[in-house]
Scaffold this motif. Structure first.
Motif, PDB file in Angstrom:
ATOM      1  N   ALA A  45       0.823  -1.208   0.000  1.00  0.00           N
ATOM      2  CA  ALA A  45       0.000   0.000   0.000  1.00  0.00           C
ATOM      3  C   ALA A  45       0.859   1.260   0.000  1.00  0.00           C
ATOM      4  N   VAL A  46       2.075   1.154   0.524  1.00  0.00           N
ATOM      5  CA  VAL A  46       3.006   2.283   0.499  1.00  0.00           C
ATOM      6  C   VAL A  46       3.848   2.263  -0.777  1.00  0.00           C
ATOM      7  N   PHE A  47       4.343   1.076  -1.134  1.00  0.00           N
ATOM      8  CA  PHE A  47       5.295   0.946  -2.236  1.00  0.00           C
ATOM      9  C   PHE A  47       4.668   1.243  -3.591  1.00  0.00           C
ATOM     10  N   LEU A  48       3.513   0.660  -3.878  1.00  0.00           N
ATOM     11  CA  LEU A  48       2.934   0.775  -5.214  1.00  0.00           C
ATOM     12  C   LEU A  48       2.528   2.208  -5.570  1.00  0.00           C
ATOM     13  N   PRO A  49       1.802   2.935  -4.691  1.00  0.00           N
ATOM     14  CA  PRO A  49       1.500   4.329  -5.046  1.00  0.00           C
ATOM     15  C   PRO A  49       2.761   5.183  -5.200  1.00  0.00           C
ATOM     16  N   THR A  50       3.771   4.930  -4.342  1.00  0.00           N
ATOM     17  CA  THR A  50       5.020   5.675  -4.443  1.00  0.00           C
ATOM     18  C   THR A  50       5.697   5.409  -5.781  1.00  0.00           C
ATOM     19  N   LEU A  51       5.621   4.162  -6.221  1.00  0.00           N
ATOM     20  CA  LEU A  51       6.286   3.757  -7.461  1.00  0.00           C
ATOM     21  C   LEU A  51       5.594   4.301  -8.696  1.00  0.00           C
ATOM     22  N   PHE A  52       4.256   4.232  -8.707  1.00  0.00           N
ATOM     23  CA  PHE A  52       3.520   4.524  -9.937  1.00  0.00           C
ATOM     24  C   PHE A  52       2.923   5.933  -9.987  1.00  0.00           C
ATOM     25  N   LEU A  53       2.681   6.560  -8.850  1.00  0.00           N
ATOM     26  CA  LEU A  53       1.946   7.823  -8.844  1.00  0.00           C
ATOM     27  C   LEU A  53       2.797   9.042  -8.517  1.00  0.00           C
ATOM     28  N   LEU A  54       3.947   8.828  -7.914  1.00  0.00           N
ATOM     29  CA  LEU A  54       4.761   9.959  -7.478  1.00  0.00           C
ATOM     30  C   LEU A  54       6.022  10.085  -8.325  1.00  0.00           C
ATOM     31  N   PRO A  55       6.645  11.269  -8.336  1.00  0.00           N
ATOM     32  CA  PRO A  55       7.911  11.438  -9.071  1.00  0.00           C
ATOM     33  C   PRO A  55       8.982  10.468  -8.574  1.00  0.00           C
ATOM     34  N   ALA A  56       9.991  10.236  -9.413  1.00  0.00           N
ATOM     35  CA  ALA A  56      11.017   9.226  -9.130  1.00  0.00           C
ATOM     36  C   ALA A  56      11.758   9.485  -7.823  1.00  0.00           C
ATOM     37  N   VAL A  57      11.853  10.745  -7.414  1.00  0.00           N
ATOM     38  CA  VAL A  57      12.600  11.051  -6.200  1.00  0.00           C
ATOM     39  C   VAL A  57      11.977  10.376  -4.978  1.00  0.00           C
ATOM     40  N   TYR A  58      10.672  10.152  -5.018  1.00  0.00           N
ATOM     41  CA  TYR A  58      10.001   9.546  -3.867  1.00  0.00           C
ATOM     42  C   TYR A  58      10.336   8.060  -3.740  1.00  0.00           C
ATOM     43  N   ILE A  59      10.471   7.367  -4.849  1.00  0.00           N
ATOM     44  CA  ILE A  59      10.851   5.959  -4.763  1.00  0.00           C
ATOM     45  C   ILE A  59      12.301   5.849  -4.304  1.00  0.00           C
ATOM     46  N   GLY A  60      13.109   6.856  -4.669  1.00  0.00           N
ATOM     47  CA  GLY A  60      14.473   6.899  -4.150  1.00  0.00           C
ATOM     48  C   GLY A  60      14.474   7.058  -2.640  1.00  0.00           C
TER      49      GLY A  60
END
Length: 290
Positions: free
Chosen positions: A29-44
């Motif tokens: 629930a945290v990983f998928l929205p961060t990966l697909f919906l937010l800019p790349a800096v957030y997954i970093g």
């Protein structure tokens, strides 16, 4: 992650499985929205938190009597990452990745070959230094793969998951010969080979159905041919197993079952990312060739 209540109707087993499922769902629930919906800096940033948690666990394994030492170790790991980012010099980051890859190719096999005939007390300085190389290198490799594309990152990570799934189920069904009985009695040669075969099929599907440039496997197949591509998959799969065994060996030397209890039902973060620690820096360097 592959234990099910159907194998045992006892309430304690089902409760443990339920805990694992809930933890996994929360992480997704945290990983998928961060990966697909937010800019790349957030997954970093997500990867950074995960790697710093793994660094804290690494520090606890090396100094179980001192909680402060584990936090200092985490800060050192963060300082290395921030220093290399602040220098804005890709050659230094490449050098860190290269150091990590050289360790996995030329030093880790000899350490694993020793089994449990090692002394953590004598080797503690070595593990302190090597962790400060391997963990930051893993973060930089994940960020680099994400810069190449979301599909590039996901398909590279998924290779490790496919190897793990294949090894588990094939090992359960056909495993008879132990892979590293002293370090991880549950792993078998048959399971490792089953995971490798499944990875071959996975890489083949990626090449056939995804754009060549969007995956590491497609890029290698179109640039170097099918045989080098499958050799590359063999290397990545083998070293994902090395990472799992290396962390298991470190835990056994430290006398613990899990790296921590940060992830209820799953153990620690290091338990979940151990196979990525060698595979991702190698994947990042291989991606650099194309």
């Amino acid at each position: 992650a592959y234990e099910f209540c159907s194998r045992d109707w006892s309430s304690d087993v089902c409760s443990s499985d339920l805990t694992r499922i809930i933890t996994a769902l929360v992480l997704l629930a945290v990983f998928l929205p961060t990966l697909f919906l937010l800019p790349a800096v957030y997954i970093g940033a997500f990867f950074l938190v995960a790697l710093l948690a793994a660094a804290w666990e690494w520090g606890r394994l090396l100094t179980p009597q001192s909680g402060r030492a584990a936090w200092l170790y985490t800060l050192f790991c963060l300082a290395i990452i921030l220093l290399l980012l602040g220098m804005q010099n890709a050659s230094w980051q490449f050098g860190l990745l290269l150091l990590a890859v050289l360790f996995w190719f030329f030093i880790a096999p000899f350490i694993l070959a020793k089994g449990m005939n090692l002394s953590l007390q004598k080797l503690r300085p070595f593990y302190v230094v090597i962790g400060l190389i391997l963990l930051p290198a893993t973060w930089f490799s994940l960020v680099f793969l994400r810069e190449l594309g979301l599909t590039f990152l996901l398909t590279s990570i998924a290779l490790v998951w496919v190897a793990d799934i294949g090894a588990y189920f094939v090992g359960k069904a056909f495993g008879k010969h132990k892979l590293a009985v002293q370090i991880s009695p549950g792993k078998s040669i048959e399971g490792a080979l089953g995971g490798l075969v499944l990875c071959y099929g996975y890489a083949f599907i990626c090449v056939i159905y995804l754009p060549f440039e969007s995956t590491l496997f497609g890029a290698w197949a179109i640039r170097f041919g099918w045989v080098p591509m499958f050799l590359m998959v063999t290397v990545l799969t083998a070293f994902s197993i090395f990472g799992d065994l290396f962390e298991s060996q470190l835990k056994r030397l430290a006398g613990v079952k899990d790296s921590s209890q940060l992830l209820p039902g799953h153990g620690g973060v290091l338990d979940r990312v151990d196979a990525l620690i060698p595979a991702m820096p190698i994947a990042a360097l291989l991606a650099g060739f194309v």
